[in-house]
Design an enzyme around this catalytic site. Sequence first.
Site, PDB file in Angstrom:
ATOM      1  N   VAL A   1       2.290 -30.044 -29.462  1.00  0.00           N
ATOM      2  CA  VAL A   1       1.022 -29.342 -29.683  1.00  0.00           C
ATOM      3  C   VAL A   1       0.747 -29.181 -31.176  1.00  0.00           C
ATOM      4  O   VAL A   1      -0.369 -29.455 -31.654  1.00  0.00           O
ATOM      5  CB  VAL A   1       1.017 -27.969 -28.974  1.00  0.00           C
ATOM      6  CG1 VAL A   1      -0.274 -27.218 -29.276  1.00  0.00           C
ATOM      7  CG2 VAL A   1       1.199 -28.138 -27.468  1.00  0.00           C
TER       8      VAL A   1
ATOM      9  N   ARG B   1      11.782 -25.996 -37.060  1.00  0.00           N
ATOM     10  CA  ARG B   1      13.231 -25.910 -37.206  1.00  0.00           C
ATOM     11  C   ARG B   1      13.779 -27.055 -38.042  1.00  0.00           C
ATOM     12  O   ARG B   1      14.636 -26.866 -38.873  1.00  0.00           O
ATOM     13  CB  ARG B   1      13.896 -25.907 -35.818  1.00  0.00           C
ATOM     14  CG  ARG B   1      14.290 -24.494 -35.416  1.00  0.00           C
ATOM     15  CD  ARG B   1      14.991 -24.484 -34.092  1.00  0.00           C
ATOM     16  NE  ARG B   1      14.071 -24.932 -33.040  1.00  0.00           N
ATOM     17  CZ  ARG B   1      14.304 -24.780 -31.738  1.00  0.00           C
ATOM     18  NH1 ARG B   1      15.427 -24.181 -31.348  1.00  0.00           N
ATOM     19  NH2 ARG B   1      13.452 -25.198 -30.855  1.00  0.00           N
TER      20      ARG B   1
ATOM     21  N   LYS C   1       1.941 -18.010 -23.716  1.00  0.00           N
ATOM     22  CA  LYS C   1       1.632 -17.124 -22.577  1.00  0.00           C
ATOM     23  C   LYS C   1       2.733 -16.106 -22.334  1.00  0.00           C
ATOM     24  O   LYS C   1       2.470 -14.966 -21.946  1.00  0.00           O
ATOM     25  CB  LYS C   1       1.387 -17.954 -21.321  1.00  0.00           C
ATOM     26  CG  LYS C   1       2.582 -18.756 -20.868  1.00  0.00           C
ATOM     27  CD  LYS C   1       2.220 -20.097 -20.293  1.00  0.00           C
ATOM     28  CE  LYS C   1       2.131 -21.120 -21.390  1.00  0.00           C
ATOM     29  NZ  LYS C   1       2.081 -22.506 -21.005  1.00  0.00           N
TER      30      LYS C   1
ATOM     31  N   LYS D   1       0.490 -16.396 -16.833  1.00  0.00           N
ATOM     32  CA  LYS D   1      -0.933 -16.646 -17.034  1.00  0.00           C
ATOM     33  C   LYS D   1      -1.766 -15.677 -16.207  1.00  0.00           C
ATOM     34  O   LYS D   1      -2.786 -15.159 -16.663  1.00  0.00           O
ATOM     35  CB  LYS D   1      -1.255 -18.098 -16.654  1.00  0.00           C
ATOM     36  CG  LYS D   1      -0.540 -19.101 -17.569  1.00  0.00           C
ATOM     37  CD  LYS D   1      -0.583 -20.511 -16.975  1.00  0.00           C
ATOM     38  CE  LYS D   1       0.235 -21.483 -17.811  1.00  0.00           C
ATOM     39  NZ  LYS D   1       0.455 -22.773 -17.115  1.00  0.00           N
TER      40      LYS D   1
END
Lengths: 439, 439
Positions: free
Chosen positions: B15, B46, B107, B207
Amino acid sequence: MANALRLGVAGLGTVGASVIRLLDKQGNRIAVNSGQAVRVRAVSARDKSRDRGVDLSRFSWFQDPVDLARSDEIDVFVELIGGDNGPAEASVRAALESGKHVVTANKALLAKHGVSLAILAESKGVSLCYEAAVAGGIPIVKTLRESMAGNDISRVYGILNGTCNYILTRMETDGISFEDCLADAQRLGYAEADPTFDIEGNDTAHKLAILTSLAFGTKISADDIYLEGITSITTADIQAADELGYRIKLLGVAQRTDSGIEQRVHPTMVPKSSAIARIDGVLNAVAVDGDYVGEIVLVGPGAGGNATASAVVADISDIARGDLTPVLGMPARDLEDFTQAGMRVHEGGYYIRLAVVDRPGAFAEIAKCMADAGISLESIVQRRKGAAGSRGETDVTPQPVMLITYETTEVAVRDALDAIVCKGVVSDAPQMIRIEKLS
Amino acid sequence: MANALRLGVAGLGTVGASVIRLLDKQGNRIAVNSGQAVRVRAVSARDKSRDRGVDLSRFSWFQDPVDLARSDEIDVFVELIGGDNGPAEASVRAALESGKHVVTANKALLAKHGVSLAILAESKGVSLCYEAAVAGGIPIVKTLRESMAGNDISRVYGILNGTCNYILTRMETDGISFEDCLADAQRLGYAEADPTFDIEGNDTAHKLAILTSLAFGTKISADDIYLEGITSITTADIQAADELGYRIKLLGVAQRTDSGIEQRVHPTMVPKSSAIARIDGVLNAVAVDGDYVGEIVLVGPGAGGNATASAVVADISDIARGDLTPVLGMPARDLEDFTQAGMRVHEGGYYIRLAVVDRPGAFAEIAKCMADAGISLESIVQRRKGAAGSRGETDVTPQPVMLITYETTEVAVRDALDAIVCKGVVSDAPQMIRIEKLS
């Protein structure tokens, strides 16, 4: 909290009355959530005495909506009059010119004057909001303008007229004719006494013109939309579609192609497995293909007083929150002219229904016309009328033949059909319905 | 134009890399349309050396996302780390505390800490945006927060996990077992190596917890969600559903009832004619029932790097435009505690599958147990195994019996099933799947 946002509502039909009721009910919540109170201050309509089920005595009354639009009593002008010129246009222009935000549900007005109104609104630093103008309660304007901000859009399409979708759905489920369905739709209030505007596709075209601009950053251009209504659709077409794995929907489609942007409204065969095929009755649906997000489909009520009022109030709430989005997603002065791709170069599959005269070699001639035009056939359905064995030698009734082509061009199909008609092998004008490629 | 909005992106997986690519591509357009340029200034991940297909040398590098979150170099912190505590939580809090807007796709973090983070964001006058956290590319957060601003919502429900929907779809279309479908999903990258979180419903619950808060103006409460995954669903259930006119979907449902708000995640029978039944494969769909707008359904990709990046960039664009919406639709301090309706009082229809032992009177005993619990049966399907006549007298294999009840309560069903088990007329634990009433 800032001073209350004062609204003037022009047009007190079903939607106008519903907007006032909804603001009565939810005004406090909208104030808390948006940070600004919202109050209807003044109204305008043709007939002051009519009972609309809401108490209007609280509001100033303006006989002329243009006077309301200019009044210092209001900050936001809510136009629910309708029509692409006359008092609707005059009052919206007056409101914007005097620095007021405008909320409207008027698709015809935007299809015709959207760009000039957007330029005016932006020059004055005010909002021109119109979520209710396209697909009623479905938040497609916000989705295109804001949620898909990062996407290049290749196509936007949808079922944008509930009247047509109701008629096509009833024709399919009940097997009754277009005329009977239309009469039913009129009786139930889903169709106007003069339904021309809906069934000929003009209403869909207005909404499509707005969606095209939002999707592609182009100027609104409603005049050049290819337009074909649903009046020629027969139960034979609906049945053939069913047998071939399709449903027939009136779609508005705007699509980028190598030849420009296609804008077209026509009955369309959609695969039964597609999301759009399952939208029944008066529902609307809009699908958008974005390069990053993929395909998004929004489904909901496309009309009705309360659904439309919901969209109007959402726009008012955005204004109360102080959100100022370019009217058509990008600054209106930067909207581009565009080349409208002609229908002759449209590419796709086609359904063709022919009434083939009953003589030897007729089908061979048809097949040759298709081949000469370079068209390959995916399916052929010939239905013999009557039960097996019941057909005597004297029966010369034309045989219905249904063809599905592989992807080809509109010009090839038109050439082939012209040739078929010329050869006298069909007894009626051919029916042709475009197939939309959907995932 | 105002100074550029400077972004810090923490987490450079699929993403994160996609967000950077999308901003490279559309940065100019977003600047023009929102009135403010948007620039990635700094990143954190990281492993600095990993090749992510995007040039990171342009950006400042922070090894610690908390340092990035606090840095004066950025105005917006984009959190794409994941996890409900640890560096994700620490960095988001640090960003908000130092007055920076936050965009996140996390989420789990919001389900656990959403209210306290929202209070913090609002106290600092900054945005906390999370469109990507619920149903990926589907603009459901904006729809609930803005487009339905005037509606009282009675129910929000949806297919919120693509992995589960892929498995259930494959089980239906290919008739293969849950285990085989899961293995395929893992091979295709639709399911994690450890799929527990998806298939047991936890991801859907996160969600749903956020959607509940947005829909009802309540505090986020993920802990009390009723949770049932899809591992017990068999091809027999899928087939029975098909025969009875249903499909089985893992739904998250939040609904107002007389006993409070139900929050539940479980396999659900949905009528084949419903919009939600047609959502296949990895797609997500969310439906909202509003009192004014009616039912709105949004369909689209619920996951994937690009679809998620599209939602993240839409949030960034809102921030660039200066739109500041309360994080959960209303001021977070005003969010209400709510009574979670217990599942025992849930009302609805039920599908029940029983492995009935082959002895005289067994079915009569089952029918009596149902009647004693006050349950009326709408359909009964008993399938005799093997072809007619092939069943000898020595065959004592249990007979599968499928029942559909009329609307009843969960406690009645549980009582009836307990009684049936007690009487020893079934050879296996009964299967029970709730039926959702949909228009």
